[in-house]
Design an enzyme around this catalytic site. Sequence first.
Site, PDB file in Angstrom:
ATOM      1  N   ASP A  74      -1.391  -6.605  26.223  1.00 59.02           N
ATOM      2  CA  ASP A  74      -0.457  -5.601  26.778  1.00 59.02           C
ATOM      3  C   ASP A  74       0.820  -6.277  27.260  1.00 59.02           C
ATOM      4  O   ASP A  74       1.916  -5.763  27.063  1.00 59.02           O
ATOM      5  CB  ASP A  74      -1.081  -4.895  27.989  1.00 59.02           C
ATOM      6  CG  ASP A  74      -2.320  -4.113  27.610  1.00 59.02           C
ATOM      7  OD1 ASP A  74      -2.424  -3.721  26.436  1.00 59.02           O
ATOM      8  OD2 ASP A  74      -3.182  -3.903  28.491  1.00 59.02           O
ATOM      9  N   GLU A  97      -8.371   1.371  30.732  1.00 60.83           N
ATOM     10  CA  GLU A  97      -7.928   2.352  29.723  1.00 60.83           C
ATOM     11  C   GLU A  97      -7.459   3.639  30.390  1.00 60.83           C
ATOM     12  O   GLU A  97      -6.485   4.258  29.947  1.00 60.83           O
ATOM     13  CB  GLU A  97      -9.047   2.647  28.711  1.00 60.83           C
ATOM     14  CG  GLU A  97      -9.518   1.457  27.890  1.00 60.83           C
ATOM     15  CD  GLU A  97      -8.390   0.711  27.188  1.00 60.83           C
ATOM     16  OE1 GLU A  97      -7.365   1.336  26.853  1.00 60.83           O
ATOM     17  OE2 GLU A  97      -8.534  -0.515  26.987  1.00 60.83           O
ATOM     18  N   GLY A 103       0.791  -1.244   0.000  1.00 60.67           N
ATOM     19  CA  GLY A 103       0.000   0.000   0.000  1.00 60.67           C
ATOM     20  C   GLY A 103       0.811   1.275   0.000  1.00 60.67           C
ATOM     21  O   GLY A 103       0.288   2.349   0.306  1.00 60.67           O
ATOM     22  N   THR A 104       2.088   1.202  -0.371  1.00 56.31           N
ATOM     23  CA  THR A 104       2.908   2.422  -0.327  1.00 56.31           C
ATOM     24  C   THR A 104       2.966   3.125  -1.680  1.00 56.31           C
ATOM     25  O   THR A 104       3.640   4.138  -1.809  1.00 56.31           O
ATOM     26  CB  THR A 104       4.340   2.099   0.152  1.00 56.31           C
ATOM     27  OG1 THR A 104       4.766   0.884  -0.479  1.00 56.31           O
ATOM     28  CG2 THR A 104       4.395   1.921   1.646  1.00 56.31           C
TER      29      THR A 104
HETATM   30  P1  ATP Z   1       0.835  -3.766  -2.775  1.00 53.66           P
HETATM   31  O1  ATP Z   1       2.267  -3.993  -2.395  1.00 53.66           O
HETATM   32  O2  ATP Z   1      -0.124  -4.250  -1.753  1.00 53.66           O
HETATM   33  O3  ATP Z   1       0.508  -4.190  -4.186  1.00 53.66           O
HETATM   34  P2  ATP Z   1       1.273  -1.027  -3.611  1.00 53.66           P
HETATM   35  O4  ATP Z   1       2.516  -0.552  -2.948  1.00 53.66           O
HETATM   36  O5  ATP Z   1       1.365  -1.419  -5.043  1.00 53.66           O
HETATM   37  O6  ATP Z   1       0.598  -2.167  -2.732  1.00 53.66           O
HETATM   38  P3  ATP Z   1      -0.706   0.788  -4.540  1.00 53.66           P
HETATM   39  O7  ATP Z   1      -1.569  -0.273  -5.140  1.00 53.66           O
HETATM   40  O8  ATP Z   1       0.109   1.612  -5.454  1.00 53.66           O
HETATM   41  O9  ATP Z   1       0.205   0.129  -3.428  1.00 53.66           O
HETATM   42  O10 ATP Z   1      -1.586   1.758  -3.636  1.00 53.66           O
HETATM   43  C1  ATP Z   1      -2.875   1.399  -3.177  1.00 53.66           C
HETATM   44  C2  ATP Z   1      -3.709   2.655  -3.012  1.00 53.66           C
HETATM   45  O11 ATP Z   1      -3.194   3.427  -1.931  1.00 53.66           O
HETATM   46  C3  ATP Z   1      -3.652   3.574  -4.211  1.00 53.66           C
HETATM   47  O12 ATP Z   1      -4.668   3.273  -5.120  1.00 53.66           O
HETATM   48  C4  ATP Z   1      -3.825   4.940  -3.607  1.00 53.66           C
HETATM   49  O13 ATP Z   1      -5.195   5.218  -3.413  1.00 53.66           O
HETATM   50  C5  ATP Z   1      -3.203   4.814  -2.244  1.00 53.66           C
HETATM   51  N1  ATP Z   1      -1.797   5.276  -2.209  1.00 53.66           N
HETATM   52  C6  ATP Z   1      -0.730   4.534  -1.856  1.00 53.66           C
HETATM   53  N2  ATP Z   1       0.392   5.269  -1.869  1.00 53.66           N
HETATM   54  C7  ATP Z   1       0.034   6.502  -2.264  1.00 53.66           C
HETATM   55  C8  ATP Z   1       0.747   7.714  -2.488  1.00 53.66           C
HETATM   56  N3  ATP Z   1       2.058   7.781  -2.295  1.00 53.66           N
HETATM   57  N4  ATP Z   1       0.046   8.800  -2.891  1.00 53.66           N
HETATM   58  C9  ATP Z   1      -1.282   8.733  -3.083  1.00 53.66           C
HETATM   59  N5  ATP Z   1      -2.018   7.622  -2.882  1.00 53.66           N
HETATM   60  C10 ATP Z   1      -1.380   6.511  -2.474  1.00 53.66           C
END
Ligand code: ATP
Length: 498
Positions: free
Chosen positions: A410, A336, A111-112
């Site tokens: 924890d 908490e 997701g990066t």
């Molecule tokens: P994976 O390793 O799980 O395939 P990935 O690194 O290829 O993930 P992406 O598919 O490029 O990640 O990103 C998923 C979503 O997260 C994108 O569609 C976007 O909405 C959001 N996203 C991730 N990184 C960014 C960024 N740097 N800027 C804007 N949006 C982002």
Amino acid sequence: MQNRRVGEVLVGAGLGVLLYLLVTGYNIIPLLAVIGLGGLLYFFLEQKGVLHNSSMVNSAPRVELPFEDIGGQETAKQEIKEALEFILHMDQVQKMGIRPLRGILLTGPPGTGKTLLAKAAASYTNSAYVAVSGSEFIEIYAGVGAQRVRNLFKSAREMAKKMGKSSSIIFIDEIEVLGGKRGSHASHLEYDQTLNQLLVEMDGIATEDKTRILLIGATNRMDLLDPALLRPGRFDRQVRVELPDRHGRLEILKLHCRNKPLADDVNLEQIAKEAFGFSGAHLESVANEAAVLALRENSPQIHQEHLREAIEKVIMGEKMDRTPSDEELQRVAVHEAGHAIISELVRPNSVARVTITPRGSALGYVRRTPEQDQYLYTRSFLEKQIMICLGGAIAEEIIMGERSTGATGDFEEAVRMARRIITSGISHLGIICQESISQEVLSQAIRSIITAQEQVVRQLLYNCRSCNAAIARLLVENETVAGEQLRQYLSPGLQIGA
Ligand code: ATP
């Protein structure tokens, strides 16, 4: 369309012939059996994608995504742009006799933005874009994967030609599935053949090619890749795509809030600060969830509170409907409040919010705000983290008379932290060799670190017991207490240093 019409004519003619044979008394059963078997074989090969070049190319060849639409990741963007100069200035590359850049490997957590970067690379170089996932190549049938690799490169070239482009970018996500170390899979013949074919195709990319092909691979597990893929001449460039820092998070939030109505009270910098450790995909989800929450409340705009709640939803999951008993609720509130008090005492202004709303598997939680992104931890920092972990159980012990099973997570966290102190060589044991240290010595050292913090926490919470009970009452009444409200309850003299 034309193919379909030809097919229809052939089927019609075939039926006609069969009818004629039947009428003239010919035994057509063996013929039907042969046709049936042929049909089955065709269906099977079609399913496996052997008959079609592009059966697995699941992308839109034309992508419009400027690098500016990717938040943060400045270093990665810069490195990729530099690498792409090879495609943009092909004449010069050819003149200088430079070997073409064949592959860029993007590595980093999920997701990066690795997929986004590959798309932006295609946009930047005006290339056709073909995307596949490594898992689509893996079959139990030997040879099918290799055939698919061949088809992939072929269709990338054809696609560029059809679109009138001089280059094509192939993006392979989860490349570790296809490019894992050879010989390490159960059905390794098929895996190895597929990887070998990829290596052959990569080696075949030449400067003189009419259509320049660039392969971009993405993986979260670089350690699994076969070394042959990483050697010079294959994936020449390796680019780290890290979790965004605070500035990067703010950029990404701004991008994903562009099309959303934000109220005046929204402070995205504060949200970026609170979203420590979030990936771009998490941040996209925060912006989206905040909009959903606003819609649910019929609010025409998104407020700061919606964004804050969205962070919690992304971290912990959806609110749960289960209602704990009064006694359980009281215990969760005390627990908490104990965490929150210790957190404020050891690190003033660190609590963003305390809540006893059950979310995911948690009955309640304290959300803390890291002052700034941190990558190195001192011993005293880790000891304070251990104190915060222990605060919940000890508060239960002091106010409710005994602890409960609610503190299991924890304690696991506290042990993890104590182990980190030891393995980093900053415990009383000094620098140690992890392999040669016995389990007994290790667990004694962990116990001594945790027990020392336990005593301090017990003393602190005993001194604050009336404050702890008051905050717990407030939590039972309101479910949530904001950090500012919590700090009003704590007497300033109690703090033991940041
Ligand atoms: P994976 O390793 O799980 O395939 P990935 O690194 O290829 O993930 P992406 O598919 O490029 O990640 O990103 C998923 C979503 O997260 C994108 O569609 C976007 O909405 C959001 N996203 C991730 N990184 C960014 C960024 N740097 N800027 C804007 N949006 C982002």
